[in-house]
Write a protein that holds these residues in place. Structure first.
Motif, mmCIF file in Angstrom:
data_model
loop_
_atom_site.group_PDB
_atom_site.id
_atom_site.type_symbol
_atom_site.label_atom_id
_atom_site.label_comp_id
_atom_site.label_asym_id
_atom_site.label_seq_id
_atom_site.Cartn_x
_atom_site.Cartn_y
_atom_site.Cartn_z
ATOM 1 N N VAL A 48 -41.921 -93.604 21.042
ATOM 2 C CA VAL A 48 -42.201 -94.193 22.352
ATOM 3 C C VAL A 48 -41.389 -95.473 22.476
ATOM 4 C CG1 VAL A 48 -43.996 -95.112 23.870
ATOM 5 C CG2 VAL A 48 -44.550 -93.271 22.278
ATOM 6 N N ARG A 49 -40.670 -95.618 23.602
ATOM 7 C CA ARG A 49 -39.871 -96.827 23.822
ATOM 8 C C ARG A 49 -40.030 -97.315 25.251
ATOM 9 N NH1 ARG A 49 -33.628 -94.528 24.086
ATOM 10 N NH2 ARG A 49 -33.832 -93.505 26.118
ATOM 11 N N ASP A 50 -39.639 -98.551 25.463
ATOM 12 C CA ASP A 50 -39.643 -99.173 26.782
ATOM 13 C C ASP A 50 -38.406 -98.688 27.531
ATOM 14 O OD1 ASP A 50 -39.443 -100.882 28.981
ATOM 15 O OD2 ASP A 50 -39.893 -102.680 27.831
ATOM 16 N N SER A 51 -38.587 -98.138 28.711
ATOM 17 C CA SER A 51 -37.445 -97.605 29.463
ATOM 18 C C SER A 51 -36.469 -98.693 29.890
ATOM 19 C CB SER A 51 -37.922 -96.815 30.679
ATOM 20 O OG SER A 51 -38.603 -97.654 31.574
ATOM 21 N N LYS A 52 -36.912 -99.953 29.934
ATOM 22 C CA LYS A 52 -36.013 -101.054 30.300
ATOM 23 C C LYS A 52 -35.115 -101.472 29.141
ATOM 24 C CE LYS A 52 -39.323 -103.862 31.555
ATOM 25 N NZ LYS A 52 -40.477 -103.049 31.244
ATOM 26 N N ALA A 53 -35.453 -101.040 27.927
ATOM 27 C CA ALA A 53 -34.675 -101.419 26.737
ATOM 28 C C ALA A 53 -34.395 -100.181 25.899
ATOM 29 C CB ALA A 53 -35.435 -102.456 25.926
ATOM 30 N N PRO A 54 -33.563 -99.268 26.405
ATOM 31 C CA PRO A 54 -33.345 -98.006 25.700
ATOM 32 C C PRO A 54 -32.721 -98.143 24.315
ATOM 33 C CG PRO A 54 -31.857 -98.202 27.568
ATOM 34 C CD PRO A 54 -32.811 -99.342 27.653
ATOM 35 N N ALA A 55 -32.066 -99.257 24.034
ATOM 36 C CA ALA A 55 -31.500 -99.459 22.697
ATOM 37 C C ALA A 55 -32.458 -100.238 21.796
ATOM 38 C CB ALA A 55 -30.171 -100.208 22.788
ATOM 39 N N GLY A 56 -33.599 -100.624 22.358
ATOM 40 C CA GLY A 56 -34.568 -101.413 21.604
ATOM 41 C C GLY A 56 -35.388 -100.567 20.643
ATOM 42 N N PRO A 57 -36.411 -101.176 20.077
ATOM 43 C CA PRO A 57 -37.227 -100.478 19.080
ATOM 44 C C PRO A 57 -38.073 -99.373 19.703
ATOM 45 C CG PRO A 57 -38.179 -102.610 19.591
ATOM 46 C CD PRO A 57 -36.861 -102.538 20.303
ATOM 47 N N ALA A 58 -38.553 -98.509 18.848
ATOM 48 C CA ALA A 58 -39.460 -97.449 19.269
ATOM 49 C C ALA A 58 -40.652 -97.429 18.322
ATOM 50 C CB ALA A 58 -38.764 -96.091 19.253
ATOM 51 N N LEU A 59 -41.820 -97.181 18.887
ATOM 52 C CA LEU A 59 -43.027 -96.995 18.090
ATOM 53 C C LEU A 59 -43.147 -95.524 17.749
ATOM 54 C CD1 LEU A 59 -45.497 -99.140 20.228
ATOM 55 C CD2 LEU A 59 -44.314 -99.817 18.133
ATOM 56 N N LEU A 60 -43.683 -95.235 16.578
ATOM 57 C CA LEU A 60 -43.838 -93.851 16.133
ATOM 58 C C LEU A 60 -45.314 -93.522 15.982
ATOM 59 C CD1 LEU A 60 -41.020 -93.926 13.457
ATOM 60 C CD2 LEU A 60 -40.901 -92.900 15.728
ATOM 61 N N PHE A 61 -45.715 -92.391 16.534
ATOM 62 C CA PHE A 61 -47.105 -91.949 16.507
ATOM 63 C C PHE A 61 -47.184 -90.526 15.988
ATOM 64 C CE2 PHE A 61 -46.933 -95.059 19.905
ATOM 65 C CZ PHE A 61 -48.108 -95.775 19.778
ATOM 66 N N SER A 62 -48.263 -90.213 15.302
ATOM 67 C CA SER A 62 -48.555 -88.810 15.009
ATOM 68 C C SER A 62 -49.046 -88.207 16.321
ATOM 69 C CB SER A 62 -49.635 -88.680 13.932
ATOM 70 O OG SER A 62 -50.884 -89.106 14.439
ATOM 71 N N PRO A 63 -48.943 -86.906 16.502
ATOM 72 C CA PRO A 63 -49.435 -86.307 17.749
ATOM 73 C C PRO A 63 -50.920 -86.610 17.990
ATOM 74 C CG PRO A 63 -48.070 -84.739 16.569
ATOM 75 C CD PRO A 63 -48.271 -85.922 15.657
ATOM 76 N N GLU A 64 -51.705 -86.628 16.931
ATOM 77 C CA GLU A 64 -53.132 -86.906 17.062
ATOM 78 C C GLU A 64 -53.382 -88.346 17.519
ATOM 79 O OE1 GLU A 64 -52.172 -83.716 14.352
ATOM 80 O OE2 GLU A 64 -51.752 -85.843 14.088
ATOM 81 N N SER A 65 -52.643 -89.286 16.930
ATOM 82 C CA SER A 65 -52.806 -90.695 17.307
ATOM 83 C C SER A 65 -52.419 -90.916 18.762
ATOM 84 C CB SER A 65 -51.953 -91.593 16.415
ATOM 85 O OG SER A 65 -52.410 -91.558 15.104
ATOM 86 N N TRP A 66 -51.335 -90.281 19.204
ATOM 87 C CA TRP A 66 -50.900 -90.441 20.588
ATOM 88 C C TRP A 66 -51.952 -89.880 21.544
ATOM 89 C CZ3 TRP A 66 -48.003 -93.460 23.220
ATOM 90 C CH2 TRP A 66 -47.634 -93.140 24.532
ATOM 91 N N THR A 67 -52.508 -88.721 21.221
ATOM 92 C CA THR A 67 -53.551 -88.120 22.069
ATOM 93 C C THR A 67 -54.770 -89.042 22.150
ATOM 94 O OG1 THR A 67 -52.806 -85.889 21.531
ATOM 95 C CG2 THR A 67 -55.055 -86.107 22.344
ATOM 96 N N GLU A 68 -55.168 -89.606 21.031
ATOM 97 C CA GLU A 68 -56.296 -90.545 21.023
ATOM 98 C C GLU A 68 -55.998 -91.769 21.881
ATOM 99 O OE1 GLU A 68 -57.716 -91.554 17.114
ATOM 100 O OE2 GLU A 68 -57.553 -89.467 16.462
ATOM 101 N N PHE A 69 -54.776 -92.299 21.775
ATOM 102 C CA PHE A 69 -54.382 -93.460 22.567
ATOM 103 C C PHE A 69 -54.435 -93.158 24.056
ATOM 104 C CE2 PHE A 69 -50.889 -95.636 24.798
ATOM 105 C CZ PHE A 69 -51.349 -96.944 24.711
ATOM 106 N N VAL A 70 -53.824 -92.063 24.468
ATOM 107 C CA VAL A 70 -53.778 -91.706 25.891
ATOM 108 C C VAL A 70 -55.186 -91.452 26.413
ATOM 109 C CG1 VAL A 70 -52.966 -89.964 27.536
ATOM 110 C CG2 VAL A 70 -51.412 -90.858 25.802
ATOM 111 N N THR A 71 -56.019 -90.800 25.639
ATOM 112 C CA THR A 71 -57.393 -90.541 26.039
ATOM 113 C C THR A 71 -58.154 -91.854 26.230
ATOM 114 O OG1 THR A 71 -57.397 -88.414 24.907
ATOM 115 C CG2 THR A 71 -59.536 -89.384 25.399
ATOM 116 N N ALA A 72 -57.962 -92.793 25.316
ATOM 117 C CA ALA A 72 -58.650 -94.091 25.402
ATOM 118 C C ALA A 72 -58.181 -94.886 26.617
ATOM 119 C CB ALA A 72 -58.443 -94.877 24.120
ATOM 120 N N VAL A 73 -56.906 -94.804 26.954
ATOM 121 C CA VAL A 73 -56.367 -95.563 28.074
ATOM 122 C C VAL A 73 -56.863 -95.019 29.411
ATOM 123 C CG1 VAL A 73 -54.223 -96.170 29.284
ATOM 124 C CG2 VAL A 73 -54.351 -96.347 26.800
ATOM 125 N N ARG A 74 -57.044 -93.725 29.462
ATOM 126 C CA ARG A 74 -57.531 -93.113 30.720
ATOM 127 C C ARG A 74 -58.889 -93.656 31.028
ATOM 128 N NH1 ARG A 74 -55.773 -87.008 29.601
ATOM 129 N NH2 ARG A 74 -53.585 -87.300 29.999
#
Length: 74
Positions: A48-74
């Motif tokens: 996952v990266r910031d679209s304003k900084a395409p050459a910048g850093p990216a965070l890495l998530f397991s599929p399960e962690s990403w699903t948990e994050f998105v569910t919590a944010v909703r």
């Protein structure tokens, strides 16, 4: 088996990654983009990266962690 990193310093290191922008993004380029590295030690993770900084850093998530994050944010 070594633990994969949680971040990478530059998302450009993910050669050949197909970055997808959120459908909620506006034309102002103010959203996040995701990609799934296809090979190597990062295969199976979600980057996952910031679209304003395409050459910048990216965070890495397991599929399960990403699903948990998105569910919590909703």
């Amino acid at each position: 088996m070594p633990t994969p990193p949680r971040t990478i310093p530059s998302s450009l290191a993910l050669h050949g990654a197909r970055w997808l922008r959120s459908s909620y993004s506006t034309g102002a380029n103010n959203c996040v983009e995701t990609a799934r590295p296809a090979a190597g030690p990062l295969a199976g993770l979600l980057a996952v990266r910031d679209s304003k900084a395409p050459a910048g850093p990216a965070l890495l998530f397991s599929p399960e962690s990403w699903t948990e994050f998105v569910t919590a944010v909703r």
